[in-house]
Design a protein around this motif. Sequence first.
Motif, PDB file in Angstrom:
ATOM      1  N   TRP A   1      -0.444  21.617 -15.738  1.00  0.00           N
ATOM      2  CA  TRP A   1      -0.179  23.031 -15.484  1.00  0.00           C
ATOM      3  C   TRP A   1       0.783  23.584 -16.528  1.00  0.00           C
ATOM      4  N   ILE A   2       1.811  22.781 -16.839  1.00  0.00           N
ATOM      5  CA  ILE A   2       2.805  23.229 -17.809  1.00  0.00           C
ATOM      6  C   ILE A   2       2.143  23.452 -19.151  1.00  0.00           C
ATOM      7  N   ASN A   3       1.290  22.504 -19.518  1.00  0.00           N
ATOM      8  CA  ASN A   3       0.701  22.594 -20.843  1.00  0.00           C
ATOM      9  C   ASN A   3      -0.406  23.625 -20.930  1.00  0.00           C
TER      10      ASN A   3
ATOM     11  N   GLY B   1       0.745   3.863  -2.758  1.00  0.00           N
ATOM     12  CA  GLY B   1       0.429   5.249  -2.422  1.00  0.00           C
ATOM     13  C   GLY B   1       1.442   6.199  -3.021  1.00  0.00           C
ATOM     14  N   VAL B   2       2.693   5.849  -2.864  1.00  0.00           N
ATOM     15  CA  VAL B   2       3.738   6.727  -3.393  1.00  0.00           C
ATOM     16  C   VAL B   2       3.585   6.856  -4.896  1.00  0.00           C
TER      17      VAL B   2
ATOM     18  N   ALA C   1       1.226  18.559 -12.544  1.00  0.00           N
ATOM     19  CA  ALA C   1       2.295  19.449 -12.989  1.00  0.00           C
ATOM     20  C   ALA C   1       2.303  19.539 -14.504  1.00  0.00           C
ATOM     21  N   LEU C   2       2.107  18.385 -15.142  1.00  0.00           N
ATOM     22  CA  LEU C   2       2.122  18.356 -16.595  1.00  0.00           C
ATOM     23  C   LEU C   2       0.992  19.205 -17.162  1.00  0.00           C
TER      24      LEU C   2
ATOM     25  N   PHE D   1       0.828  -1.197   0.000  1.00  0.00           N
ATOM     26  CA  PHE D   1       0.000   0.000   0.000  1.00  0.00           C
ATOM     27  C   PHE D   1       0.867   1.253   0.000  1.00  0.00           C
ATOM     28  N   LEU D   2       1.924   1.180   0.765  1.00  0.00           N
ATOM     29  CA  LEU D   2       2.830   2.327   0.820  1.00  0.00           C
ATOM     30  C   LEU D   2       3.361   2.629  -0.566  1.00  0.00           C
TER      31      LEU D   2
ATOM     32  N   SER E   1       0.553  13.851  -8.948  1.00  0.00           N
ATOM     33  CA  SER E   1       1.136  15.182  -8.920  1.00  0.00           C
ATOM     34  C   SER E   1       1.921  15.466 -10.189  1.00  0.00           C
ATOM     35  N   LEU E   2       2.513  14.431 -10.747  1.00  0.00           N
ATOM     36  CA  LEU E   2       3.178  14.655 -12.024  1.00  0.00           C
ATOM     37  C   LEU E   2       2.154  15.040 -13.080  1.00  0.00           C
TER      38      LEU E   2
ATOM     39  N   VAL F   1       0.357   8.894  -5.713  1.00  0.00           N
ATOM     40  CA  VAL F   1       0.482  10.307  -5.396  1.00  0.00           C
ATOM     41  C   VAL F   1       1.461  10.963  -6.337  1.00  0.00           C
ATOM     42  N   SER F   2       2.567  10.269  -6.598  1.00  0.00           N
ATOM     43  CA  SER F   2       3.558  10.843  -7.511  1.00  0.00           C
ATOM     44  C   SER F   2       2.954  11.001  -8.897  1.00  0.00           C
TER      45      SER F   2
END
Lengths: 580, 547, 707
Positions: free
Chosen positions: C704-706, C689-690, C701-702, C685-686, C697-698, C693-694
Amino acid sequence: MNDHALTLLVLLPAAAACAMALVPKSAGGAAKKLTLATTALVALIAWSLAFDGRAGGAGLSHIVSAPWIPSLGVQFFLGVDGVSLPLVILTASLSFLAALASLGVERHPRGYCALLLLLQTGMLGVFLALDFVVFYVFWELILVPMYLLIAVWGGDGGRRAALKYFIYTLAGSVLMLGAGLLLYGQSDLTRLAPADLAECGVMGPDAAKPHASGMVLAEWLASDDPLAERYVDAEAAGAPLRTFNLSAMARLARSTDVFTSKSWGGHNLAWWAFVLLAVGLAIKLPAVPLHTWLPDAHTEAPTPVSMLLAGVMLKLGGYGLVRIAWPVCPEAARDLAFVVAVVGVVGLFWGALAAMAQTDFKRLVAYSSVSHMGYVLIGLAAGTLGADAWALGATGAVFQMVAHGVTSAGLFFAVGVIYERVHHRDLNQLGGLMNRMPTASGLALVLALASLGLPCLCGFVGELLVLLPAWTFNPYLAAAAASVTVLIAAYTLRAVRLAYYGPEYRGPNGDRLTPVTPRELAVLIPLAVAAVVLGVRPGIVTEVAEPALVAAGQPFAHPHPNLPGMTPVADAADARRTTR
Amino acid sequence: MLPTLVEQLANDTAGLSLPRSAPEVTLVVTIVALLLARVPAALRRIDPVWIALTGALVALGCLLGEARGGLAAIEPVELFTGMLRHDALGVFSRGLLLMFLVMMVVLSKLTGLASRDDGQDFFVLLFGATLGMCVMCRANHLMTVVLGIEMASVPSYVLVGIVKGRRRSGEAALKYSVYGAAAAGVMLYGVSLLAGLLGSVHLPTLGLRLAELQVASLAGDPSQRGVIMALALAGVLVLVGMAFKLSAAPFHFWAPDVFAGAPAEVGAFLSVASKTAALVLLLRLVSLVLPHGVSVDAALPGEGVSRLAAMSDAGPAAPARAFVVGLIATAAAVTCTLGNLAALSQTNAKRLLAYSTIAHAGYLLMPIAAAIALAEHDPAGASGAAAAVMLYAAGYLFLNFTAFAAVAAIRNTRGAETIEDYAGLIRTAPVTAVAFCLAMIGLLGLPPLVGFWGKLAALRALVDAGGPWMVMLLVVAVLNTALSLVYYLRVVKTICLDAPPEDAGVERPERPTRLLLAVGAAPILLLGIAPEWLARLAGEACQGLFG
Amino acid sequence: MTPERLLPTLLLLAWLAPLASFVVSAIAGSLLSRRHGGQEGGAVDGAAARTIGHVATGAIGVSLVASVLALGAWIAAHPATDGHAPAATAYAGEWFGVLDVGPLHVGAAYYIDALTVVMAVVVTLVATCVHVYSFGYLAEETAAEGLEAVADDEAPTYYGNKLRRAGRLHRFYQHLSLFCFAMLGVVLAGNAVMTFAFWELVGASSYLLIGFYYERPKAAAAATKAMLFNRVGDVGMLVGLMALWGLAGTFDYERLFAMAPTWMASHYGLATLVGAGLFCGCIGKSAQVPLQGWLPDAMAGPTPVSALVHSATMVAAGVFLVGRIYPLLTVEVLVGIASVGAVTLLVGATLASVSHDLKRVLAYSTVSQLGYMMLSLGLGGWTAGLFHLVTHAGFKALLFLGAGSVIHAVGTNDLRAMGGLRRAMPATAGLMLVGALALMGAGVPVLGLGLSGFFSKDAIFEYAVAFARTNPSYAWLFWAPLIGAVLTAAYITRLGLLTFVGQARSEKAEHAHESPESMLVPMAVVAAMAIGAGWAVPGSRLSVPSLLAMSAPEATHHARTGSAWSGVTLPGVESAHEVDVRAAAGWAAIGATLVGVTSALLMHRGGRKCETPAGAPMRQFDEHWLPSVSRGCDAVARRLGAFVSGPLDRGAIDGGLAGAAGLLKSTGGGLRRIQTGSLRQYVFFLALGVVLVSAASLGVALRWING
């Protein structure tokens, strides 16, 4: 200078509650006597407010203002005006009567008394608080004592009922908290005129007095009041100065657009806040369909607690509506008035119909409370039409609260008198009590007739005041509300007939139907007398409440452009002005 | 050159840093004393608790000395060449930690967890973890961040399994350590990414570099887009590490099992101290790394605190901040709801408290999101939001301490830890029962108990920040409060209303235990009625945190 | 003193005297009953109870005197004229304010005109007689002291023996005083709210009086029924009041009457609604169809109450109110009133001719007579209708008091158990005969001689004839009262025959005795009223109708035509007083009466039950259909209530919330299930989760960039 009558009013019961810890475990009687003495003292102080000539009327008086948690912007701000004064006196008096009625409590008297006193602190505090957080703190202070009183000292289903009560009310109060925070987040004291600031008690108790010597802004700013310092800072930075002050919020709503300038999802902030407040407070009122906690809680609670629950607790919701929701969010109130009125009418019918079907006397009275509180909503909704309508509707709503406080407390006690003897409340097994205990039955009959809305008793005035503007608001709703009087009469008279009339008592424990005791009479007689006095001289409440309500309802003075309902005849409107 | 450097270092260490780290030094000395006390037979008769208590009290005293002139008077300085940061927040948070340490020492002695024989081990671990937490509270450098977390975590893993011979305890310790190691690894990866991308490990410098990067302008440059992605990843990975310490969703899985497996006293320590330290660290990270109106030219890296100056409307790292706000707000909302929902059906008191801890982590994260959102335009407001976190945490300290202490006390008398076993406690052990109920109602957040004011301050911060995220958080917080009523009240109901079991004998804990419970519970009520003192302290502690 | 000061003062005295008596008796009664013997049960010393009765009687006597003085003052101020003079000014004003909220002002106000004064005298006169009469009639209530003084065989006990209870004469007088106070309040009221308030109070005191024998299930049910039926009507009245407020913004009669023409012109529909609403209240109170059902049941109360409350005064309050608010009523409403009145008079008369219960016959007769009054008012016969109200108060009170005397002697209400009583109780029989004749309207048309009912009934027929002439399509409004007159004569003859003539049909009837003087004297007084109320004072034009005519509303003076039903025209006073109309009316009335008497006598002589053929179905209607409607309403309300408090409250709302709570809890349980305790899973699960979440968020971010 602070006038500490109100502080005393709020803190005396709390102090007495703490003192219960010092009472030895075996001295239950002493605990009860201490409670009685405290509530008597509190009642005396409350009544003295009515007679010292300062309280009542449009302005605030007896203001107590002290920084409590300046870091969070919370001011310990108490005051009384015409709206709260009758309710404060009602609360203090009913608490005394409840304490009197509690003298027979045998289980854990110390704990019981302490909780009862805490309850009183909370109730009085709500009516006196003028700061939203203080209001909320007192509001929540009621929850736990009430929960325990119902759960521990209540009937068999007390725990479930108490839990239900707790969940409903807490849900309501968190909604209210959310609304209060939303309003707080937009409030800005720096936008108020100095005169308003003074009147709202922001500049301290002296400036708020009606004929204050014109304490100017500069003088206050120079004082060492932490709020003044923050005011200076905020003004210098051009930043808003948020406030929890309820009067100031109402003033802001009236003279600025802070609550209405931003719009989310098609409605402004005040609208959302109004919805949250209305729903939260409606739970306490209670309004259908959020009322189901009430019959259970009332039925299971011990008699004195039922008295307070019906007599005072339900008024907290109505008071919150009059004090916060309507004055702070007037436009939203006007927008949603129809919904509120419909809820009120549905509640009227719902409660009355449900009461028709009850066989448990106490449950019947409980449902009748649901019904009667519908008038409060209708009055407030209709009050949004204009200045005259507001004067009638809001005053009617407040009067209805006071009147219902008297009659429902009295009826619950009357049921308690029966229950204490025969240990059941089944209407089908009662009967013939008029001959077995004529004095108690006669007084109960008076209270029942008062609750039925008989003129010359207190129930009628509120109904009349509410229905008159309701007609202009919406004739159909008004007619529906008027027709409920038949149902109210039906269930009330049915209860009277089944319980008090009839040849003889045939239920269980008939041998225990002893005559009413002087202590019980001491509770019943004042309530019956109050029912009569309020019916014959309603002015003692309306004259006090009306100026304050008119002041609070100034936003409604200018009729809405698209007025619902009918417009009065022009020449008749002229005549109306000259009526007085 | 070299002598000057050495001299400077010496001056920095001896003249500036060490005097301001007296509590930490005391802790180290106490640890050493505890270890050494076992060696000479003569000293072996001394109960280690006295050494520990003395050490803890002295440390607390040293800290009070630091705060002598009032929190507002403390000038922020960097210690140990920028590794640590000495400021009001550090003093306040360490004050909470050390006070809690004292309470823990007393509690563990009274409940018998730290017996004469094993006490030494327990206290050493406790002090070691506290030392790590103190470092976390003052971290100013990515290295101290990692170091602090590890110093706090490793002893905690052992503490969870301190009771030997209990399978669940050992299992819990194992889970905690594995999970913790994994989380630390993830975080370390994020830290290294961050350091590599921005070319610094000093937190304020990181902030400046981030500001210099002008994230918004990077986005326009196709060749630099990877940097943004990597930055986002780094931020997320660091936050994952924090989330683990805070037991925030979805990295909370360890918490229920660990709390249930560990002794209640350790649970208290983990839920209060560990979380407080993590919160302060998070505040530090977001206040230092996410620049807020930092003037690039004016600040000299590595020299004292970054100087602040007004900048253009949208700060250089506005997008980064918005991103973090969203991340934290989501985590807060999910954590809070999840904790409350899962707590509804718990029957074991410690598990229930574990979920309650998770839920409160959610509440605590909310004002942090608000603080970041506010930082741009209203630094004072942002500091206020940070103060709300600290006020909440301070109140939470008493609430959770009392709750866990009561669980421990009841475990010792009734030998049970499920909620049903608490039936009728109010009759047989009134002090414990009242303390427990106060803690429950305080955790619920009813006024006038201390829990309410933290919650009010937090919600107020949300309202101050405004915007859709914050309104969402407000709604979530309000609804969750109503939701949490059910399980907190169930405990109160069981204690106050249910009939005690028939075989319940004399169950009152010893007088000292009762006294401790009363001492823990009294602030719940007293600070609830007069919270201004605490609120002002928290306010002062966070003043200027965001400039 | 000028009349505008004297009249209010006198009438205030008349009004408040019973209130004082009520307060005194309520307090004294409670104190005495508590002190007595230290046990509860309401036992009051017989002498004390009688003293309370004397106080009440004294109080109503004061009222009577004051009212008579007020009448004198009125006459002095307004000498009798030829009748058609413009209406005499009313004295309107206020004694004291009660409620002042916003634009609403309600006070204890008065509106005194001839109607007020006459009503005050009628009410106090009948009330005084009833007060005195009750000493005799309710003597057993003071017969002995203690808790078992009175035996009541109509209240079934568990073991079947007679219920024994304490006497409560003091309660009776207490409630009677309250009633007098309330009734006078209605009479004097100067604004609509005050009228409504006392209207309701009258209802409540009637509730208490009907329920005087509250041990008897019948009485308790009847009291409840009376109050409920009144409330149904009062809903309409409340609606009317609200509409009135919306229309006018005031409740003050004087102001309203002045404004009425204005809004009649502008808001005709609303004005009609106001009138209809207010009349609904009158339907309830005056027991008009379809709310007539409560009045016969109300006979469960003591007979003096029936005489006062349920024949002479309270039920007449509806008629009085129609008279009072007459200027506010549109033609449509008036025709509606007339129609309701016509139906009611037929229904009442029919039922009166088939009932076997002495008091019920009289009760139905009251219903019928009230119908006459309503009919008259509705046809524009304001003076005639109210005149009939006055005369009816006299003769119906007399009939009831006589009936009480009979019942007191025979111990039953059943006509079939009576017979031949004229021998045992000649005085009662004689007085009853007077009442019966007055009810029939016996008189000699040519000579203009007759009992009071003769004049008032004649007056009503004049309007019926005039109306039928102007509106031939509404001729039934003439035929209905005509048939009603036949029936009236028939049923009252039947009553007399069954009671007083022939052989005694039961043991008790054989041993009946004449009632005591305390009962006969009041009967004689009302008998005088029944005889002479229609006469003019010798040597002057002064008579009840001429007095009333002084205050006749302007609108009655000439013909009016409605707006919505433009075909309807109400005849004015002139057209009703045309010579040929008067003659036709007179002959029609006396002819109908004669037909009725004759047919009743013939049927009786022929040994047949003298009942109307329409009786059976009408009885079905009254005893089965209408009650089943009200029972149905009750059942529906109860059923709905059970539905609302059961399936809705407990089921839908509570259940829904419980379901939601359960859902939350099971969600929590689900979350708990993820918490398996397996370390491997946790680490998974950890990692998950990572990664999630990653990735999220990527992605953000992507995006947002575009853009």
